[in-house]
Design an enzyme around this catalytic site. Sequence first.
Site, PDB file in Angstrom:
ATOM      1  CE1 TYR B 109      -3.866   2.625   0.925  1.00 23.55           C
ATOM      2  CE2 TYR B 109      -1.848   3.664   1.977  1.00 23.55           C
ATOM      3  CZ  TYR B 109      -3.095   3.667   1.466  1.00 23.55           C
ATOM      4  OH  TYR B 109      -3.860   4.770   1.738  1.00 23.55           O
ATOM      5  CD  GLU B 197      -6.110   4.299  -0.745  1.00 23.75           C
ATOM      6  OE1 GLU B 197      -7.144   4.299  -1.427  1.00 23.75           O
ATOM      7  OE2 GLU B 197      -6.026   4.552   0.198  1.00 23.75           O
TER       8      GLU B 197
END
Lengths: 290, 387
Positions: B109, B197
Amino acid sequence: MSILINKETSVLVQGITGKEGSFHTLKCLEYGTKIAAGVTPFKGGSLFNDSIPVFNTVAEAKSNIKIDATVIFVPAVFASSSVIEAIESEIPLIVCITEGIPTIDMMNVKSALRGSSSVMIGPNCPGIITANECKIGIMPGFIHKKGKIAVLSRSGTLTYEAVNQLTKAGLGETTCIGIGGDPIIGSSFLTFLKMFEGDPETEGVVLIGEIGGTQEEEASEYVKNYMKKPVVGFIAGKTAPEGKRMGHAGAIISGGKGTASEKLKVMKENRIHIAENPSVIAETMIKALR
Amino acid sequence: MDIHEYQAKELLTKNNVKILHSILCHSGDEAYNATVSLNTPVVVIKAQVHAGGRGKAGGVKIAKTPEEAKNITEQMLGMTLVTAQTGKDGKVVHKVLIEEGADIKKELYLSVTIDRKTSNIAFVASAEGGMEIEEISKNSPEKILTVLINPSNGIKSYHVLKMFLFLGLDKPIYNEFNNFVNLLYSAFLAEDMSMLEINPLIITGNGNLIPLDAKIALDDNASFRHPYYNDFIDEDEEDPLETKAKSVGLNYIRLDGNVGCMVNGAGLAMATMDTIKEFGAAPANFLDVGGTADSKRVETAFNILLSDKNVKAIFINIFGGIVKCDMVADGVITAAKNIGLKLPVVIRLEGTNADKASELLETSGLNFIVGNSLADGAQKVSKIVNS
């Protein structure tokens, strides 16, 4: 006494000949503010309102006239440049009214502020006023009356709501500051709370926050550890849905963070007197002062 | 503003970030052709909606043949996707992205945001790729690393190294990771993003780094220097009333309740909604009419409020500062007459010329209910909708 501005403050207006700038300059003059000069590029040498000299740049204005504070009514596209111009000209107080400045531009402004001696209020704010002395901004002057309570707020009309109550309740105000509704602003609640704690005229502070960010939490910690004066708090946005910007660019709950309930909890834990709805702000202050 | 995954990937490509081949499709036939032209053993069909959590909700599927891709696409188009981020109403799928399959060895991530507290750029990294970051942050915050970058100094190699070590990656991939992080940083600044993101960021069997998904939010305030923002607006994703309000310069957000609200100023508008709730009713909307509440603007606002069929009563709360209350009252009366307003209206006007305004409202011949304070007005309107 008051903080940052008083009847002696000599004020510069950046963007003085524009629609907003000229309108509010006249309103500030009516209130009694000492507007010393204005800046509009390529209009240097002219006079605003037949009396106020206009310069092309802040540096030019400063080398001719003593300037204590500047207020910026420049469109968002150029506003960050105007703020940095004021910082580099070492103007002690910079008030930026402009709404809609890109966040990344404000990040650069904050870099310029670090290590400078300027204090910045805003952007996207109504400005600052010391009752019956000096108004630098767009708030309605007539609701303010010299007294003993300071107001700090992220909002505009909600601030007027609080001020109006304080005046009607006979408490009156010292200095009121709208710190701005953007995600990144020149100075947070914390900067001004410290000043108000040290101001002998201020007996209590009203702090009006809203959803988004963590400023209220940081202010709460200071209140608990260092403040002797009572602080009354209100948070707008209990009913705001997650992920939506509620008018102000900075008023947004993201990833479950920045909710009103979270802020209210921390404020309560840190000895801030909570006004349950905006109509009881003055009432809550009267109780807190006892 | 939020944008779609395919638009986010366009922006990444523009900023020299390598992504997988993919084709946007609006029909089963397009999906068939896309799968043929991608020519990989598997393709992934991804619903394009402005929300994360699509995988769990059935918005991401794998196909091995063009026929299969066509079938899945046809099922997906038109379906309502309810994910953790869409709210209970969900979002209807109008297009899908067909992407080549990838050989996933590891999922990470990585995101870039603005840290409001320090006014820095923040990178957030975790080795728990593919999961929602809010969940990781709640359950195991030690698995998340935040690296703050002062934009005036820029990103330095030690920032990258910190993330690299935290993620526990193998040394041979360092140069690629360093390059990737730097590209993300410059893309974030160049396009005025407020969030970028990558979840998951994958490492393939061949040891390559690839952003498998990309979610981007752009800073509306920066649209003046990015004309393309406008092309990225997808009206299917917006509430039609909100879009209509925006086009006439009103700041409107639709909510679930039945009290229509018209207020000047964002903070006061929120506080008004909250006070209505306190008195046992629920606001139907957030609406900031702004500083110039003249009759034309009030009429436009009335029309927006009335388009929401849930609205049973209206609460107007104006603090007249620079704008005078009698002017607002005049605007409200004219607008109410023009549109033949039938719903009960509670009005609270405070500030400049408030007395004159009350007089105008009382003698208007219209059935306005006057609130003496914000709380009084909120209480009166709540009583009306609850009776």
